[in-house]
Motif scaffolding. Structure first.
Motif, PDB file in Angstrom:
ATOM      1  N   TYR A 110     -40.636  -4.863 -37.745  1.00 10.88           N
ATOM      2  CA  TYR A 110     -40.545  -4.624 -36.307  1.00 10.88           C
ATOM      3  C   TYR A 110     -39.272  -5.234 -35.724  1.00 10.88           C
ATOM      4  CZ  TYR A 110     -45.535  -3.359 -36.569  1.00 10.88           C
ATOM      5  OH  TYR A 110     -46.741  -2.779 -36.878  1.00 10.88           O
ATOM      6  N   TRP A 117     -47.858   1.930 -36.277  1.00 12.80           N
ATOM      7  CA  TRP A 117     -49.000   1.454 -35.499  1.00 12.80           C
ATOM      8  C   TRP A 117     -50.212   2.240 -35.967  1.00 12.80           C
ATOM      9  CZ3 TRP A 117     -45.456   4.745 -33.164  1.00 12.80           C
ATOM     10  CH2 TRP A 117     -45.949   5.934 -32.636  1.00 12.80           C
ATOM     11  N   LYS A 175     -42.576 -10.141 -31.138  1.00 15.76           N
ATOM     12  CA  LYS A 175     -43.796  -9.628 -30.536  1.00 15.76           C
ATOM     13  C   LYS A 175     -44.092 -10.400 -29.253  1.00 15.76           C
ATOM     14  CE  LYS A 175     -46.970  -7.492 -33.849  1.00 15.76           C
ATOM     15  NZ  LYS A 175     -48.249  -7.676 -34.575  1.00 15.76           N
ATOM     16  N   SER A 201     -41.200  -1.281 -29.416  1.00 17.56           N
ATOM     17  CA  SER A 201     -42.089  -0.176 -29.062  1.00 17.56           C
ATOM     18  C   SER A 201     -41.645   0.543 -27.793  1.00 17.56           C
ATOM     19  CB  SER A 201     -43.524  -0.675 -28.904  1.00 17.56           C
ATOM     20  OG  SER A 201     -43.617  -1.613 -27.841  1.00 17.56           O
ATOM     21  N   GLY A 204     -48.680  -9.531 -28.747  1.00 16.57           N
ATOM     22  CA  GLY A 204     -49.120  -8.626 -29.806  1.00 16.57           C
ATOM     23  C   GLY A 204     -48.376  -7.310 -29.877  1.00 16.57           C
ATOM     24  N   VAL A 205     -47.426  -7.092 -28.968  1.00 12.79           N
ATOM     25  CA  VAL A 205     -46.680  -5.829 -28.938  1.00 12.79           C
ATOM     26  C   VAL A 205     -45.220  -6.094 -29.315  1.00 12.79           C
ATOM     27  CG1 VAL A 205     -45.951  -3.858 -27.545  1.00 12.79           C
ATOM     28  CG2 VAL A 205     -48.174  -4.941 -27.127  1.00 12.79           C
ATOM     29  N   PRO A 206     -44.711  -5.454 -30.353  1.00 10.63           N
ATOM     30  CA  PRO A 206     -43.299  -5.651 -30.716  1.00 10.63           C
ATOM     31  C   PRO A 206     -42.381  -5.034 -29.666  1.00 10.63           C
ATOM     32  CG  PRO A 206     -44.301  -3.944 -32.076  1.00 10.63           C
ATOM     33  CD  PRO A 206     -45.416  -4.554 -31.282  1.00 10.63           C
ATOM     34  N   TYR A 229     -50.611  -3.008 -33.536  1.00 12.66           N
ATOM     35  CA  TYR A 229     -49.436  -3.182 -34.398  1.00 12.66           C
ATOM     36  C   TYR A 229     -49.788  -4.288 -35.398  1.00 12.66           C
ATOM     37  CZ  TYR A 229     -46.872  -0.351 -31.047  1.00 12.66           C
ATOM     38  OH  TYR A 229     -46.458   0.681 -30.242  1.00 12.66           O
TER      39      TYR A 229
END
Length: 289
Positions: free
Chosen positions: A72, A244, A131, A139, A134-136, A124
């Motif tokens: 990522y 994902w 991140k 994205s 929890g979200v890179p 993910y």
């Protein structure tokens, strides 16, 4: 009508050659079809430059990452490099970059919500240093890729919109589309009601585009549906490569539900509305009085 460019919007030599090819009025029949089809394909590929390079990276970067850097994080660096190179090479203007950044922010906020503990629409699974909750960070570029495509296609195909609805109405629909991605988890999914409103709003809208030296036209709604379909295909490929995952794909991969096509098509409507409000784009949008 050839689109006029300001100094800030002046295209590079390659784009200029695509936009203003030597006219061939005597070209007809299957020869014209082949030439226009070839130019259409080249312009589409050029419009997809950011999206294409980014998704090549998505498929090419191994899941284990590169040189100890998680996948990522590598994808984020590649996305930033592609974006910087496009601005440096005058493939995008700074104004367009600002609009694309808005796509990134709105997309990333949606990702934060959809992957949150209370929602968990998708996840993910891999580790990354970049991140956030929890979200890179990479994205958001998946949404920016959609905006980049629309902006590039607008310039290269010299798009003009006839019978575009009033901007305030289009803006309201775009806000409702975005809000529904969040609220349907709490008060029900109203996408089909919103889609029906969008259908009525854009029913008369026509997009005029120039593949070669003559304008062609198609219903604007059809373009929304077609772009949404190709995004749905790209989503299937991305989940297959494990970038994902949806909850039903944790054990073994399965195709993304066809219903996502409608969601992506509505997202395209929202993205189109943002692009249509760019100052240099408004000059090519006809809004009936």
């Amino acid at each position: 009508m050839t689109q006029a460019f300001t100094h800030k919007q002046r295209p590079n030599a390659f784009d200029a050659a695509l936009i203003s090819p030597a006219p061939r009025p005597g070209l007809a029949g299957w020869q014209r079809f082949c030439v226009e089809f070839a130019y259409f394909g080249i312009k589409e590929a050029r419009s997809c430059l950011f999206a294409g390079l980014f998704f090549v990276a998505v498929f090419a970067v191994p899941r284990a990452g590169i040189a100890g850097l998680p996948r990522y994080d590598v994808l984020l660096l590649i996305a930033l490099l592609i974006q910087a190179c496009m601005v440096w090479a005058k493939l995008e203007t700074l104004d367009e970059l600002r609009a694309i950044s808005l796509f990134h922010v709105t997309g990333f906020l949606l990702e934060l919500f959809k992957t949150s503990a209370g929602i968990q629409s998708w996840s993910y699974p891999d580790f990354a240093y970049t991140k956030l909750f929890g979200v890179p960070l990479f994205s958001g570029f998946m949404y920016a890729a959609v905006g980049s495509y629309i902006i590039q296609a607008w310039r290269l195909f010299e798009l003009r919109i006839v019978h575009h609805p009033p901007y305030w109405m289009a803006g309201v629909i775009a806000l409702l589309i975005y809000a529904n991605f969040f609220t349907h988890h709490y008060i029900g999914d109203y996408r089909w009601y919103i889609a029906a409103c969008a259908l009525g709003l854009y029913a008369r809208a026509t997009v005029l585009f120039r593949p070669f030296d003559r304008e062609r036209q198609m219903p604007l709604l059809l373009s929304f549906v077609l772009i949404g379909f190709f995004i749905w295909l790209a989503e299937n490929l991305s989940t297959f490569w494990g970038v994902w995952q949806y909850p039903n794909q944790l054990g073994a991969w399965s195709a993304v539900h066809i219903g996502k096509w409608s969601s992506w098509s509505l997202l395209v409507v929202m993205s189109f509305t943002i692009v249509a409000n760019l100052k240099h784009v408004k000059a090519h949008v006809h809004v009936p009085s």
